[in-house]
Design an enzyme around this catalytic site. Structure first.
Site, PDB file in Angstrom:
ATOM      1  N   ARG A  97      -8.954  -2.388 -10.927  1.00 32.54           N
ATOM      2  CA  ARG A  97      -9.333  -4.364 -11.525  1.00 32.54           C
ATOM      3  C   ARG A  97      -9.466  -4.761  -9.894  1.00 32.54           C
ATOM      4  O   ARG A  97      -9.949  -5.506  -9.326  1.00 32.54           O
ATOM      5  CB  ARG A  97      -8.290  -4.558 -11.570  1.00 32.54           C
ATOM      6  CG  ARG A  97      -6.369  -5.207 -10.939  1.00 32.54           C
ATOM      7  CD  ARG A  97      -5.882  -5.769 -11.305  1.00 32.54           C
ATOM      8  NE  ARG A  97      -5.429  -5.065 -12.761  1.00 32.54           N
ATOM      9  CZ  ARG A  97      -4.172  -5.080 -12.917  1.00 32.54           C
ATOM     10  NH1 ARG A  97      -3.653  -6.055 -12.438  1.00 32.54           N
ATOM     11  NH2 ARG A  97      -3.317  -4.713 -13.576  1.00 32.54           N
ATOM     12  N   HIS A 155       6.256  -7.782  -1.159  1.00 35.24           N
ATOM     13  CA  HIS A 155       5.852  -8.334  -2.171  1.00 35.24           C
ATOM     14  C   HIS A 155       6.178 -10.000  -2.529  1.00 35.24           C
ATOM     15  O   HIS A 155       7.242  -9.941  -2.643  1.00 35.24           O
ATOM     16  CB  HIS A 155       6.467  -7.826  -3.925  1.00 35.24           C
ATOM     17  CG  HIS A 155       5.448  -7.759  -4.898  1.00 35.24           C
ATOM     18  ND1 HIS A 155       5.316  -9.236  -5.466  1.00 35.24           N
ATOM     19  CD2 HIS A 155       5.128  -6.952  -5.356  1.00 35.24           C
ATOM     20  CE1 HIS A 155       4.670  -9.113  -6.690  1.00 35.24           C
ATOM     21  NE2 HIS A 155       4.479  -7.980  -5.958  1.00 35.24           N
ATOM     22  N   GLU A 158      -1.795   2.067  -1.128  1.00 30.41           N
ATOM     23  CA  GLU A 158      -0.743   2.261  -2.251  1.00 30.41           C
ATOM     24  C   GLU A 158      -1.068   2.217  -3.497  1.00 30.41           C
ATOM     25  O   GLU A 158      -2.456   2.485  -4.085  1.00 30.41           O
ATOM     26  CB  GLU A 158      -0.477   1.059  -3.063  1.00 30.41           C
ATOM     27  CG  GLU A 158      -0.060   0.018  -1.578  1.00 30.41           C
ATOM     28  CD  GLU A 158       0.972  -1.310  -1.852  1.00 30.41           C
ATOM     29  OE1 GLU A 158       0.924  -1.532  -3.201  1.00 30.41           O
ATOM     30  OE2 GLU A 158       1.346  -2.234  -1.793  1.00 30.41           O
ATOM     31  N   ARG A 160      -5.262   0.830  -7.648  1.00 27.44           N
ATOM     32  CA  ARG A 160      -5.358   0.783  -9.568  1.00 27.44           C
ATOM     33  C   ARG A 160      -5.838   1.569 -10.027  1.00 27.44           C
ATOM     34  O   ARG A 160      -6.918   1.965 -10.361  1.00 27.44           O
ATOM     35  CB  ARG A 160      -4.929  -0.739  -9.907  1.00 27.44           C
ATOM     36  CG  ARG A 160      -4.236  -1.529  -9.240  1.00 27.44           C
ATOM     37  CD  ARG A 160      -3.379  -2.664  -9.784  1.00 27.44           C
ATOM     38  NE  ARG A 160      -2.262  -3.489 -11.175  1.00 27.44           N
ATOM     39  CZ  ARG A 160      -1.577  -3.367 -11.120  1.00 27.44           C
ATOM     40  NH1 ARG A 160      -0.658  -3.018  -9.634  1.00 27.44           N
ATOM     41  NH2 ARG A 160      -1.156  -2.865 -12.613  1.00 27.44           N
ATOM     42  N   HIS A 208      -4.198  -1.156  -2.399  1.00 24.48           N
ATOM     43  CA  HIS A 208      -3.008  -0.247  -3.674  1.00 24.48           C
ATOM     44  C   HIS A 208      -4.440   0.360  -4.349  1.00 24.48           C
ATOM     45  O   HIS A 208      -5.495  -1.286  -5.215  1.00 24.48           O
ATOM     46  CB  HIS A 208      -2.518  -1.397  -4.590  1.00 24.48           C
ATOM     47  CG  HIS A 208      -1.931  -0.893  -5.586  1.00 24.48           C
ATOM     48  ND1 HIS A 208      -1.045  -1.672  -6.740  1.00 24.48           N
ATOM     49  CD2 HIS A 208      -1.819  -0.218  -6.512  1.00 24.48           C
ATOM     50  CE1 HIS A 208      -0.560  -1.042  -7.478  1.00 24.48           C
ATOM     51  NE2 HIS A 208      -1.587  -0.120  -7.717  1.00 24.48           N
ATOM     52  N   HIS A 259      -6.146  -8.328  -1.948  1.00 22.06           N
ATOM     53  CA  HIS A 259      -7.564  -9.568  -2.944  1.00 22.06           C
ATOM     54  C   HIS A 259      -8.440 -10.395  -2.886  1.00 22.06           C
ATOM     55  O   HIS A 259      -9.446 -11.357  -3.553  1.00 22.06           O
ATOM     56  CB  HIS A 259      -6.229 -10.948  -3.606  1.00 22.06           C
ATOM     57  CG  HIS A 259      -5.608 -10.372  -4.515  1.00 22.06           C
ATOM     58  ND1 HIS A 259      -5.150 -10.313  -6.120  1.00 22.06           N
ATOM     59  CD2 HIS A 259      -3.976 -10.176  -4.048  1.00 22.06           C
ATOM     60  CE1 HIS A 259      -4.280  -9.179  -6.107  1.00 22.06           C
ATOM     61  NE2 HIS A 259      -3.221  -9.445  -5.497  1.00 22.06           N
ATOM     62  N   ASN A 289      -2.334  -6.723   2.674  1.00 25.16           N
ATOM     63  CA  ASN A 289      -2.922  -6.345   2.363  1.00 25.16           C
ATOM     64  C   ASN A 289      -4.349  -7.516   1.477  1.00 25.16           C
ATOM     65  O   ASN A 289      -3.977  -8.410   1.239  1.00 25.16           O
ATOM     66  CB  ASN A 289      -1.707  -6.369   0.522  1.00 25.16           C
ATOM     67  CG  ASN A 289      -2.318  -5.840  -0.146  1.00 25.16           C
ATOM     68  OD1 ASN A 289      -3.558  -5.683  -0.861  1.00 25.16           O
ATOM     69  ND2 ASN A 289      -1.401  -4.994  -0.989  1.00 25.16           N
ATOM     70  N   THR A 329       2.475  -5.754  -9.374  1.00 26.31           N
ATOM     71  CA  THR A 329       3.514  -4.382  -9.620  1.00 26.31           C
ATOM     72  C   THR A 329       5.238  -5.554  -9.822  1.00 26.31           C
ATOM     73  O   THR A 329       5.824  -5.986  -9.187  1.00 26.31           O
ATOM     74  CB  THR A 329       3.740  -4.022  -8.068  1.00 26.31           C
ATOM     75  OG1 THR A 329       2.054  -3.198  -8.310  1.00 26.31           O
ATOM     76  CG2 THR A 329       4.017  -2.017  -8.468  1.00 26.31           C
ATOM     77  N   GLU A 376      10.244   0.701   0.165  1.00 28.25           N
ATOM     78  CA  GLU A 376       9.788  -0.150   0.346  1.00 28.25           C
ATOM     79  C   GLU A 376      10.570  -1.128  -0.298  1.00 28.25           C
ATOM     80  O   GLU A 376      10.667  -1.008  -1.425  1.00 28.25           O
ATOM     81  CB  GLU A 376       8.417  -0.677   0.166  1.00 28.25           C
ATOM     82  CG  GLU A 376       8.108  -1.844   0.538  1.00 28.25           C
ATOM     83  CD  GLU A 376       6.403  -2.369   0.816  1.00 28.25           C
ATOM     84  OE1 GLU A 376       5.441  -1.160   1.400  1.00 28.25           O
ATOM     85  OE2 GLU A 376       6.136  -3.115   0.407  1.00 28.25           O
TER      86      GLU A 376
HETATM   87  N1  PXP Z   1       3.521  -4.260  -1.555  1.00 30.52           N
HETATM   88  C1  PXP Z   1       3.552  -3.797  -2.670  1.00 30.52           C
HETATM   89  C2  PXP Z   1       4.340  -2.195  -2.019  1.00 30.52           C
HETATM   90  C3  PXP Z   1       3.094  -4.099  -3.192  1.00 30.52           C
HETATM   91  O1  PXP Z   1       2.425  -3.559  -4.470  1.00 30.52           O
HETATM   92  C4  PXP Z   1       2.355  -4.878  -3.384  1.00 30.52           C
HETATM   93  C5  PXP Z   1       1.188  -5.380  -4.524  1.00 30.52           C
HETATM   94  O2  PXP Z   1      -0.139  -5.040  -3.939  1.00 30.52           O
HETATM   95  C6  PXP Z   1       2.773  -6.028  -1.912  1.00 30.52           C
HETATM   96  C7  PXP Z   1       3.553  -4.980  -0.890  1.00 30.52           C
HETATM   97  C8  PXP Z   1       1.668  -6.822  -1.626  1.00 30.52           C
HETATM   98  O3  PXP Z   1       2.721  -8.242  -1.974  1.00 30.52           O
HETATM   99  P1  PXP Z   1       1.884  -9.582  -1.922  1.00 30.52           P
HETATM  100  O4  PXP Z   1       0.403  -9.208  -3.020  1.00 30.52           O
HETATM  101  O5  PXP Z   1       2.574 -10.628  -3.168  1.00 30.52           O
HETATM  102  O6  PXP Z   1       1.977  -9.952  -0.820  1.00 30.52           O
END
Ligand code: PXP
Length: 252
Positions: free
Chosen positions: A51, A196, A72, A47, A45, A12, A9, A103, A153
């Site tokens: 952001r 997550h 996402e 959003r 994602h 960030h 992901n 989330t 998930e």
């Molecule tokens: N899976 C989903 C559905 C999420 O919303 C997120 C965060 O955007 C992640 C995985 C990844 O989480 P993290 O950034 O904490 O590793």
């Protein structure tokens, strides 16, 4: 055991870019590097408040990536139209609250079964693999299967938080729920993903769950990239996942 996919992901990277309103660092560049470093897919994602990831980022990722994109998004009309326009490989529906930092919980699929069934139908028809982000809860898994999602998930946030807070009994209870619900979801024909909050310290027990086919990991990897570089940070995650999966070459 079947290969465990790693979805990186890159949200960030966009968070850092947006902190200064600059054009860098570029999420697509990070995604391409992640592909080279062993990511099987890229997750972003979009959003509602934009952001981090922007609409232009989704366009650039769709054009530039070789690996499949997992988009996402919240279950809103605006997001549905964006997904239908871009047609990513996968769409993961997540609950979204404007005031949250990340989330926080899973979708209430059981309570919103009708609405979500209607929401995902056109996405499925457009060929997207629809995934629902849920807590490790039997009624949510059952409802996800009933409405025809391809994937669930499972939210690993509580398991990771308990670990970070040293609440090991609660962590282990949460891990047990993740294990049981992975087996249950697979028995209903659902593909199981998890994610997550996962880190090097928490990934192995989740990666060892045989029914889990994919992990999505972002925040920790982007942070770790500050110290090791993105490719080595991903390679180490990959190594730990393979080791947990019993791949001997990953030992060491
Ligand atoms: N899976 C989903 C559905 C999420 O919303 C997120 C965060 O955007 C992640 C995985 C990844 O989480 P993290 O950034 O904490 O590793």
């Amino acid at each position: 055991m079947a290969h465990l996919r790693l979805g990186v992901n890159i949200d960030h990277v966009a968070t850092v870019r947006n902190a200064r309103g600059s054009a860098y660092p570029d999420p697509l560049r990070a995604a391409l590097l992640a592909e080279e470093a062993g990511a099987d897919g890229i997750t972003a994602h979009l959003r509602e408040d934009r952001r981090h990831i922007s609409d232009d980022d989704i366009t650039a990722l769709m054009r530039g990536l070789t690996a499949p994109l997992n988009l996402e998004m919240a279950a809103t009309e605006e997001m549905q139209a964006i997904a239908l326009r871009h047609r990513p490989h996968a769409v993961c529906i997540v609950p979204e609250k404007r005031e949250e930092r990340t989330t926080e919980g899973g979708l209430e699929v059981a309570r919103e079964e009708n609405r979500l069934a209607h929401f995902i139908a056109p996405l499925r028809e457009a060929g997207a693999r629809v995934s629902l982000f849920i807590g490790a809860d039997a009624p949510q898994v059952e409802a996800a299967a009933r409405i025809g999602a391809a994937v669930v998930e499972l939210h690993t946030g509580a398991y990771c938080d308990f670990h970070a807070e040293g609440r090991m009994e609660e962590r282990d209870a949460e891990l047990k729920r993740l294990q049981e619900m992975s087996a249950f979801a697979a028995s209903l024909g659902l593909e199981v993903h998890a994610g997550h909050g996962l880190t090097y310290d928490t990934v192995c027990p989740v990666a060892a769950i045989p029914e889990v086919a994919e992990l999505n990991i972002g925040h920790f990897l982007i942070g770790e990239a500050i110290f090791r570089g993105l490719a080595p940070a991903i390679a180490e995650m990959r190594r730990l996942m393979d080791k947990a999966r019993g791949d001997d070459e990953a030992e060491g």
